[in-house]
Design an enzyme around this catalytic site. Structure first.
Site, short mmCIF file in Angstrom:
data_model
loop_
_atom_site.label_atom_id
_atom_site.label_comp_id
_atom_site.label_asym_id
_atom_site.label_seq_id
_atom_site.Cartn_x
_atom_site.Cartn_y
_atom_site.Cartn_z
N ASP A 23 0.85 -1.20 0.00
CA ASP A 23 0.00 0.00 0.00
C ASP A 23 0.88 1.25 0.00
O ASP A 23 1.89 1.31 0.69
CB ASP A 23 -0.85 -0.04 1.27
CG ASP A 23 -1.93 1.02 1.30
OD1 ASP A 23 -2.33 1.43 2.41
OD2 ASP A 23 -2.37 1.45 0.22
N ASP A 63 2.58 5.15 -5.45
CA ASP A 63 1.82 6.36 -5.15
C ASP A 63 2.70 7.58 -5.44
O ASP A 63 3.48 8.01 -4.61
CB ASP A 63 1.38 6.38 -3.68
CG ASP A 63 0.61 7.66 -3.36
OD1 ASP A 63 0.17 7.81 -2.20
OD2 ASP A 63 0.47 8.51 -4.27
N SER A 112 -12.49 3.91 5.60
CA SER A 112 -13.00 3.46 6.90
C SER A 112 -14.24 4.23 7.30
O SER A 112 -14.36 5.43 7.02
CB SER A 112 -11.93 3.63 7.99
OG SER A 112 -11.04 2.51 7.94
N HIS A 115 -7.42 9.85 4.64
CA HIS A 115 -7.01 8.79 5.55
C HIS A 115 -7.30 9.17 6.99
O HIS A 115 -7.45 10.33 7.32
CB HIS A 115 -5.51 8.54 5.41
CG HIS A 115 -5.14 7.91 4.12
ND1 HIS A 115 -4.18 8.42 3.28
CD2 HIS A 115 -5.62 6.81 3.49
CE1 HIS A 115 -4.05 7.65 2.21
NE2 HIS A 115 -4.92 6.67 2.32
N GLY A 116 -7.36 8.14 7.83
CA GLY A 116 -7.42 8.36 9.27
C GLY A 116 -8.83 8.45 9.83
O GLY A 116 -9.81 8.19 9.12
N ASP A 168 -8.20 0.52 7.11
CA ASP A 168 -7.14 0.42 8.12
C ASP A 168 -7.64 0.95 9.47
O ASP A 168 -7.64 0.23 10.47
CB ASP A 168 -5.93 1.24 7.65
CG ASP A 168 -4.75 1.13 8.60
OD1 ASP A 168 -3.85 1.97 8.53
OD2 ASP A 168 -4.73 0.19 9.42
O1 LIG Z 1 -6.67 4.24 2.29
C1 LIG Z 1 -6.32 3.61 3.29
C2 LIG Z 1 -7.29 3.34 4.44
O2 LIG Z 1 -7.61 4.53 5.07
P1 LIG Z 1 -8.52 4.59 6.39
O3 LIG Z 1 -8.69 3.19 6.93
O4 LIG Z 1 -7.75 5.47 7.33
O5 LIG Z 1 -9.84 5.18 5.97
N1 LIG Z 1 -5.04 3.12 3.37
O6 LIG Z 1 -4.25 3.22 2.29
C3 LIG Z 1 -4.53 2.51 4.59
C4 LIG Z 1 -3.33 3.28 5.14
C5 LIG Z 1 -3.65 4.71 5.46
C6 LIG Z 1 -3.58 5.03 6.95
O7 LIG Z 1 -4.74 4.73 7.63
NA NA Z 2 -3.14 0.67 -2.07
ZN LIG Z 3 -4.66 4.97 1.24
#
Ligand SMILES: O=C(COP(=O)(O)O)N(O)CCCCO
Ligand code: NA
Ligand SMILES: [Zn+2]
Length: 311
Positions: A88, A110, A217, A184-185, A259
């Site tokens: 990732d 990325d 998330s 994120h987060g 995540d």
């Molecule tokens: O796109 C995501 C998932 O993001 P999230 O679970 O925070 O909404 N990720 O790529 C996971 C790593 C990012 C830090 O959390």
């Molecule tokens: Na990814």
């Molecule tokens: Zn991400």
């Protein structure tokens, strides 16, 4: 069985369902995720950030990448559901090389913080490299607000669907993460959540490849409240409403990166168990509740995305 991510996502794209990609840093999350996926007879994508590889390899990228490949393959060979391992947010070529060499199913390059032409050029290189080893590639267009590991993006830069078409044609990338308003987060939106569904629809029409939703998330209230009951401070935590994710899947999202939801579920279980069992000092015991809550979130998301039963 251990499979290539593309295999899982092509099937999902054809049938308009989605498969979650769950982040791990350690064995406990992997076990909980695989228990949930096996019970739901669902395909599942395990993903690790570069930070997770650094953590498991104690600073050595290849040691960390090999640890995850060997551990995931070891489990995958004994389970009859398709399991892929994905890097990732690959940004550091040393980590991308380590993941390819170790045998990851797929890698994300990325370079979304670069200008379009640069992102295209870097992605094209990584695709050539990865494909030579049978590894599939994800790239990102546009920018998510918030911190992506070491890159702080001020505000959302939404994907340009016409650019996405050119990008996919010129790079040969296998799946694309279009920025449509998530971040994120645990603190995703100041006001109301607003994703640009029209933009997503156009990207799918113009690229016709599997699409990825980052920052997906939902930050379940149940586990935020439970974690706070046992001393956590997650005030203001807000995720993507479930109905918005469902809409994204209808419009062509096939990989849903998750995540934060697992982190909060594990935290709630860990805090609860520790505060209620002050005599406990066996990690297999005090990690158990957290693992069970992670499994619960995993099973709910597999069901919700219609990945359940698709193994
Ligand atoms: O796109 C995501 C998932 O993001 P999230 O679970 O925070 O909404 N990720 O790529 C996971 C790593 C990012 C830090 O959390
Ligand atoms: Na990814
Ligand atoms: Zn991400």
């Amino acid at each position: 069985m251990y499979v290539n991510t593309k295999e899982i996502l092509e099937k999902a794209s054809k049938n308009y369902y989605a498969v979650p990609a769950f982040n791990i840093n350690n064995l406990e999350f992997l076990i909980a995720i695989l228990q949930g996926a096996a019970e739901k007879k669902a395909p599942v994508i395990i993903e690790t950030s570069e930070g997770a590889i650094k953590y498991a390899g104690n600073g050595d990228p290849l040691r960390g990448a090999k640890f995850f490949v060997e551990t995931v393959k070891n489990y995958a060979e004994t389970l009859d559901i398709p399991i892929a391992l994905h890097l990732d947010h690959g940004k550091n070529l040393e980590y991308i090389a380590a993941a390819i060499k170790a045998g990851y199913s797929s890698v994300m390059i990325d370079a979304s913080h670069e200008v379009f032409e640069k992102n295209l050029e870097i992605t094209k290189e990584v695709v050539k490299w990865a494909h030579a080893s049978g590894v599939s590639v994800e790239a990102e267009l546009g920018q998510l607000a918030g911190i992506e590991d070491n890159v702080m993006a001020e505000e959302n830069v939404l994907v340009d669907p016409e650019q996405a078409k050119i990008f996919v044609e010129k790079t040969g990338v296998d799946f694309l993460a279009p920025a449509i308003g998530t971040s994120h987060g645990a603190f995703k939106f100041k006001g109301e959540a607003k994703l640009d569904f029209e933009r997503l629809k156009k990207v799918k029409e113009l690229t016709k490849i599997p699409l990825v939703l980052h920052g997906a998330s939902s930050v379940p209230k149940k586990f935020v409240e439970l974690a706070e009951k046992y001393g956590a401070n997650l005030g203001g935590a807000k995720g993507v409403p479930q109905e918005d994710i469902k809409e994204c899947v209808k419009l062509g999202i096939n990989k849903v990166n998750t995540d934060t939801d697992l982190r909060i579920a594990f935290l709630a279980g860990l805090r609860k168990h520790l505060l209620e069992n002050e005599k406990e000092f066996d990690p297999r015991k005090y990690f158990k509740q957290g693992m069970e809550f992670v499994k619960e979130v995993v099973m709910e998301r597999l069901e919700f995305l219609n990945a359940a039963g698709k193994a």
